[in-house]
Design a protein around this motif. Structure first.
Motif, PDB file in Angstrom:
ATOM      1  N   THR A  36       1.224  -1.180   0.176  1.00 23.62           N
ATOM      2  CA  THR A  36      -0.139  -0.167   0.013  1.00 23.62           C
ATOM      3  C   THR A  36       1.183   1.206  -0.069  1.00 23.62           C
ATOM      4  N   ASP A  37      -0.147   2.274  -0.206  1.00 25.17           N
ATOM      5  CA  ASP A  37       1.287   3.204   0.027  1.00 25.17           C
ATOM      6  C   ASP A  37       1.488   3.854   1.508  1.00 25.17           C
ATOM      7  N   GLU A  38       0.426   3.723   2.100  1.00 21.31           N
ATOM      8  CA  GLU A  38       1.580   3.693   3.339  1.00 21.31           C
ATOM      9  C   GLU A  38       2.593   2.480   3.634  1.00 21.31           C
ATOM     10  N   GLN A  39       2.654   1.538   3.808  1.00 22.37           N
ATOM     11  CA  GLN A  39       3.444   0.732   3.506  1.00 22.37           C
ATOM     12  C   GLN A  39       4.691   1.095   2.675  1.00 22.37           C
ATOM     13  N   TRP A  40       4.716   1.253   1.726  1.00 20.69           N
ATOM     14  CA  TRP A  40       5.876   1.740   0.852  1.00 20.69           C
ATOM     15  C   TRP A  40       6.496   2.866   1.552  1.00 20.69           C
ATOM     16  N   GLY A  41       5.734   4.434   2.138  1.00 19.83           N
ATOM     17  CA  GLY A  41       5.936   5.045   2.865  1.00 19.83           C
ATOM     18  C   GLY A  41       6.573   5.168   3.919  1.00 19.83           C
ATOM     19  N   ASP A  42       6.592   4.094   4.698  1.00 18.68           N
ATOM     20  CA  ASP A  42       6.788   3.639   6.013  1.00 18.68           C
ATOM     21  C   ASP A  42       8.698   3.104   5.610  1.00 18.68           C
ATOM     22  N   TYR A  43       8.332   2.100   4.611  1.00 15.78           N
ATOM     23  CA  TYR A  43       9.959   1.849   4.395  1.00 15.78           C
ATOM     24  C   TYR A  43      10.499   2.984   3.423  1.00 15.78           C
ATOM     25  N   LEU A  44      10.589   3.736   3.297  1.00 10.02           N
ATOM     26  CA  LEU A  44      11.050   5.252   2.270  1.00 10.02           C
ATOM     27  C   LEU A  44      11.304   5.888   3.298  1.00 10.02           C
ATOM     28  N   PHE A  45      10.669   6.187   4.510  1.00  7.45           N
ATOM     29  CA  PHE A  45      10.803   7.789   4.843  1.00  7.45           C
ATOM     30  C   PHE A  45      10.802   7.582   6.360  1.00  7.45           C
ATOM     31  N   PHE A  46      10.322   6.525   7.349  1.00 10.00           N
ATOM     32  CA  PHE A  46      10.694   5.998   7.973  1.00 10.00           C
ATOM     33  C   PHE A  46      11.637   5.451   9.496  1.00 10.00           C
ATOM     34  N   ARG A  47      12.383   5.806  10.013  1.00  8.47           N
ATOM     35  CA  ARG A  47      13.314   5.059  10.780  1.00  8.47           C
ATOM     36  C   ARG A  47      13.155   5.247  12.557  1.00  8.47           C
ATOM     37  N   ASP A  48      14.080   4.096  12.748  1.00  7.40           N
ATOM     38  CA  ASP A  48      13.869   4.047  14.177  1.00  7.40           C
ATOM     39  C   ASP A  48      14.980   5.164  14.229  1.00  7.40           C
ATOM     40  N   ASN A  49      14.870   5.601  16.077  1.00 12.85           N
ATOM     41  CA  ASN A  49      15.267   6.755  16.577  1.00 12.85           C
ATOM     42  C   ASN A  49      15.809   6.129  17.866  1.00 12.85           C
ATOM     43  N   PRO A  50      16.399   5.163  18.058  1.00 10.34           N
ATOM     44  CA  PRO A  50      16.487   4.676  19.493  1.00 10.34           C
ATOM     45  C   PRO A  50      17.157   5.532  20.462  1.00 10.34           C
ATOM     46  N   GLY A  52      20.252   4.642  23.261  1.00  9.05           N
ATOM     47  CA  GLY A  52      20.952   3.498  23.274  1.00  9.05           C
ATOM     48  C   GLY A  52      21.869   2.591  22.017  1.00  9.05           C
ATOM     49  N   ILE A  53      21.544   1.675  22.380  1.00 11.38           N
ATOM     50  CA  ILE A  53      22.407   0.859  21.242  1.00 11.38           C
ATOM     51  C   ILE A  53      21.866   0.527  19.442  1.00 11.38           C
ATOM     52  N   HIS A  54      22.468   1.369  18.496  1.00 12.66           N
ATOM     53  CA  HIS A  54      22.010   1.324  16.997  1.00 12.66           C
ATOM     54  C   HIS A  54      22.335   1.344  16.209  1.00 12.66           C
ATOM     55  N   HIS A  55      22.227   0.622  15.097  1.00  5.33           N
ATOM     56  CA  HIS A  55      23.020  -0.134  13.767  1.00  5.33           C
ATOM     57  C   HIS A  55      22.596   0.928  13.463  1.00  5.33           C
ATOM     58  N   GLU A  56      23.918   1.001  12.435  1.00  4.93           N
ATOM     59  CA  GLU A  56      23.522   1.940  11.289  1.00  4.93           C
ATOM     60  C   GLU A  56      24.249   1.668   9.579  1.00  4.93           C
ATOM     61  N   LEU A  57      24.406   2.769   8.380  1.00  7.59           N
ATOM     62  CA  LEU A  57      25.191   2.361   7.264  1.00  7.59           C
ATOM     63  C   LEU A  57      26.057   3.130   7.422  1.00  7.59           C
ATOM     64  N   TRP A  58      27.220   2.969   7.343  1.00  4.15           N
ATOM     65  CA  TRP A  58      28.449   3.979   7.181  1.00  4.15           C
ATOM     66  C   TRP A  58      29.206   3.214   5.412  1.00  4.15           C
ATOM     67  N   VAL A  59      30.002   4.329   5.232  1.00  2.00           N
ATOM     68  CA  VAL A  59      30.778   4.728   4.197  1.00  2.00           C
ATOM     69  C   VAL A  59      32.159   5.127   4.283  1.00  2.00           C
ATOM     70  N   HIS A  60      33.092   4.624   4.209  1.00  2.00           N
ATOM     71  CA  HIS A  60      34.481   5.161   3.866  1.00  2.00           C
ATOM     72  C   HIS A  60      34.413   6.437   2.392  1.00  2.00           C
ATOM     73  N   ALA A  61      33.958   6.755   2.946  1.00  2.00           N
ATOM     74  CA  ALA A  61      33.978   8.221   1.484  1.00  2.00           C
ATOM     75  C   ALA A  61      35.807   8.399   1.182  1.00  2.00           C
ATOM     76  N   ILE A  62      36.747   8.833   1.655  1.00  2.00           N
ATOM     77  CA  ILE A  62      37.764   8.569   1.626  1.00  2.00           C
ATOM     78  C   ILE A  62      38.328   7.750   1.421  1.00  2.00           C
ATOM     79  N   GLY A  63      38.520   6.546   1.527  1.00  2.00           N
ATOM     80  CA  GLY A  63      39.287   5.515   2.079  1.00  2.00           C
ATOM     81  C   GLY A  63      38.831   4.626   0.648  1.00  2.00           C
ATOM     82  N   CYS A  64      38.451   3.500   1.153  1.00  2.00           N
ATOM     83  CA  CYS A  64      37.893   2.191   0.285  1.00  2.00           C
ATOM     84  C   CYS A  64      36.805   2.520  -0.703  1.00  2.00           C
ATOM     85  N   ARG A  65      36.107   3.332  -0.104  1.00  2.00           N
ATOM     86  CA  ARG A  65      34.394   3.895  -0.561  1.00  2.00           C
ATOM     87  C   ARG A  65      33.607   2.409  -0.695  1.00  2.00           C
TER      88      ARG A  65
END
Length: 124
Positions: A36-50, A52-65
């Motif tokens: 549904t539009d609501e499910q797709w919107g949740d996937y695209l825009f809503f993220r957890d903001n806890p 405490g402990i949180h898992h994040e995606l990072w990129v080594h932009a100046i190194g190995c990329r």
């Protein structure tokens, strides 16, 4: 300034070489056409903001990329571990002390901080 361990380069580098890219481990819907539009919107825009402990995606932009994941405490900004894409974290909100080493191949940054502090010319 702090240092981040790149699991691909296997080095601690200045934080300025890295860029955060948001929450890690977000699964794309298997059949986007049936969402549904609501499910797709949740996937695209809503993220957890806890707090405490949180898992994040990072990129080594100046190194190995390459993209990798970081487990970080959002209260203290402490980086608990870094691990490659496709690997599972050892540290989580459910297991703040970490899972057994054989259950994950992630690098525990807290355990290796002493190694960085002992290197000449590097301040941790």
């Amino acid at each position: 300034m702090f240092y981040i361990h790149c699991p691909y380069c296997d080095e601690y580098r200045d934080e300025e070489e890295f860029h955060p890219k948001g929450q890690a481990h977000i699964a794309r819907p298997e059949d986007p056409e049936s969402c549904t539009d609501e499910q797709w919107g949740d996937y695209l825009f809503f993220r957890d903001n806890p707090r405490g402990i949180h898992h994040e995606l990072w990129v080594h932009a100046i190194g190995c990329r390459k993209f990798f994941n970081i487990t970080r405490n959002t209260v203290s900004y402490e980086i608990l571990e870094t691990y490659r894409m496709g690997e599972q974290p050892r540290v989580s909100a459910e297991h703040p002390e970490g899972k057994a080493a054989e259950q994950g191949a992630a690098v525990n940054v807290a355990d290796e901080a002493g190694m960085v502090a002992g290197q000449e010319g590097v301040k941790a």
